[in-house]
Design an enzyme around this catalytic site. Structure first.
Site, mmCIF file in Angstrom:
data_model
loop_
_atom_site.group_PDB
_atom_site.id
_atom_site.type_symbol
_atom_site.label_atom_id
_atom_site.label_comp_id
_atom_site.label_asym_id
_atom_site.label_seq_id
_atom_site.Cartn_x
_atom_site.Cartn_y
_atom_site.Cartn_z
ATOM 1 N N ASN A 111 0.835 -1.197 0.000
ATOM 2 C CA ASN A 111 0.000 0.000 0.000
ATOM 3 C C ASN A 111 0.867 1.242 0.000
ATOM 4 O OD1 ASN A 111 -0.447 1.968 2.471
ATOM 5 N ND2 ASN A 111 0.128 -0.033 3.358
ATOM 6 N N PHE A 115 -1.634 8.116 4.569
ATOM 7 C CA PHE A 115 -2.414 8.709 5.670
ATOM 8 C C PHE A 115 -3.717 9.353 5.160
ATOM 9 C CE2 PHE A 115 1.308 9.597 8.887
ATOM 10 C CZ PHE A 115 1.442 8.233 9.080
ATOM 11 N N SER A 173 5.510 5.145 8.724
ATOM 12 C CA SER A 173 4.917 4.885 7.415
ATOM 13 C C SER A 173 5.898 5.306 6.322
ATOM 14 C CB SER A 173 3.610 5.661 7.245
ATOM 15 O OG SER A 173 3.172 5.597 5.898
ATOM 16 N N ASN A 175 4.985 6.035 3.337
ATOM 17 C CA ASN A 175 4.189 6.645 2.278
ATOM 18 C C ASN A 175 3.966 8.145 2.423
ATOM 19 O OD1 ASN A 175 3.809 4.089 1.016
ATOM 20 N ND2 ASN A 175 2.309 3.603 2.602
ATOM 21 N N THR A 176 4.518 8.748 3.481
ATOM 22 C CA THR A 176 4.528 10.203 3.628
ATOM 23 C C THR A 176 5.986 10.641 3.548
ATOM 24 O OG1 THR A 176 2.545 10.245 5.010
ATOM 25 C CG2 THR A 176 4.031 12.134 5.163
ATOM 26 N N LYS A 215 5.442 3.689 17.108
ATOM 27 C CA LYS A 215 5.461 2.646 16.075
ATOM 28 C C LYS A 215 6.643 2.872 15.150
ATOM 29 C CE LYS A 215 2.422 0.077 13.006
ATOM 30 N NZ LYS A 215 1.000 -0.097 12.583
ATOM 31 N N ASN A 244 5.963 -1.474 11.485
ATOM 32 C CA ASN A 244 5.141 -1.052 10.354
ATOM 33 C C ASN A 244 5.527 -1.856 9.110
ATOM 34 O OD1 ASN A 244 3.427 0.597 8.695
ATOM 35 N ND2 ASN A 244 3.803 2.318 10.069
#
Length: 363
Positions: A111, A115, A173, A175-176, A215, A244
């Site tokens: 993915n 967010f 994450s 993805n940011t 996390k 994560n």
């Protein structure tokens, strides 16, 4: 019969785009179409972690119920706790679609959602409007375009303090852009100081101390793990979540989506995340709570996380392949394991394989 129905449901959902299927599963939980399947309570699975009493150690990880729509419905599936979010102060759409990809040969998911969520206010209204029927953690993050990301995390503590059972600061994450930079020691020290100072001020005012977890990513170096462990201990953090999603694609079978950008979760994440878990346990000692996440798909993988040093467990992606009965099957399996091992508490099994897992090399 439940396994048969789950199989039929999976085939139907897999005909749909993954994000559409996810939305339908949320609607099904909202409607009550997914029946309660919580197993009987087993006192051997009860434990108190960070001052919270958990009826069993298995939780739903953040990322599924991003907007706090179905926490009570998830708890009815057998989870001992659930975690909503990641939530950012302002609503944001996340990255362009498509942004979720099934790797069916690997029982995995990639993915790059970024967010996507409806923001603090909407989630707070949902959490405060109804009675929560169990432990609900709130996973907080920063907006992509934020001028002050640390302030975004502090705002999350402030907004949800009255409704959260615990907080998770998600700095891992992939993805940011730039978010994982907060794991660097100097940046992490600033973040933890600010977040925990806000928590302590609210605790003093309310008389209620809400735990804060951090996390982290599974892609850290040994030196990076040293730094995080040191800061966690120095700031008296309540616990860590390991881990994560990963940027690694090691060991994947050939498939059309293996090269997609984003974080990989599911079965292939188990080995690396469990090794990182054990390495963190060695660094922080026996007292600091750790939630083990990554690749839990069975009672065997669940208990191996405990043996590697986890107090609590979380899953998400493997439910895509195993269906909504997975948490209740794992909990029943853990009870059966307690019978076979003749132990009075699951905590007796923690750390029994730390050295084995910690000896594994990180790529």
């Amino acid at each position: 019969m439940n396994d048969f129905l789950s199989s039929i449901g999976r085939r139907g959902l897999f005909m749909l785009d993954p994000e559409t299927a996810h939305g339908l599963s949320i609607k099904a939980l909202k409607s009550g179409l997914v029946p309660s399947c919580a197993p009987a309570a087993d006192p051997r699975l009860v434990q108190t972690v960070a001052g919270i009493r958990f009826s069993n150690p298995l939780g739903m990880a953040a990322g599924y119920d991003k907007n706090a729509e179905v926490p009570n419905a998830l708890l009815k599936l057998g989870f001992g706790f659930t975690e909503v979010g990641t939530l950012t102060p302002k609503p944001q759409d996340g990255n362009p679609k498509p942004r979720i990809f099934r790797l069916t040969q690997d029982n995995a998911v990639i993915n790059r959602l970024g967010f996507n969520n409806e923001g603090h206010e909407v989630a707070f209204e949902r959490l405060s409007a109804g009675r929560l029927n169990g432990i609900v953690g709130v996973n907080i993050g920063a907006n992509k375009d934020s001028a002050d990301r640390v302030a975004d995390y502090v705002a999350g503590i402030d907004k949800f303090y009255s409704v959260a059972s615990y907080f998770t600061a998600n700095i891992s994450s992939p993805n940011t852009p730039g978010l994982r930079d907060l794991q660097a020691r100097e940046s992490l020290a600033v973040l933890l100081s600010a977040v925990l100072s806000k928590r302590d001020a609210l605790a003093a005012a309310s008389g209620k101390r809400i735990p804060v977890f951090l996390k982290i990513a599974p892609d850290l170096t040994e030196e990076g793990l040293d730094d995080i462990a040191a800061e966690a201990l120095e700031h008296d953090l309540d616990g860590l979540i390991v881990s994560n999603t990963t940027l690694s694609r090691a060991g994947l079978k050939a498939g059309p989506h293996n090269g997609e950008a984003g974080g990989l979760s599911g079965t292939p994440l188990f080995e690396r995340s469990t090794a990182v878990l054990a390495k963190v346990r060695q660094r922080v000692g026996k007292s600091l709570p750790i939630i083990g996440a990554g690749g839990i798909s069975s009672v065997e993988t669940a208990i191996e996380k405990v043996r590697a040093g986890a107090d609590l467990l979380q899953l998400y992606s493997c439910m895509v392949y195993e269906g909504p009965t997975l948490p209740s099957r794992i909990i029943r399996g853990l009870s059966n394991l307690m019978d076979r091992e003749k132990v009075s508490s699951i905590t007796e099994l923690r750390d029994s394989a730390v050295d084995k897992w910690a000896s594994k090399q990180l790529d």
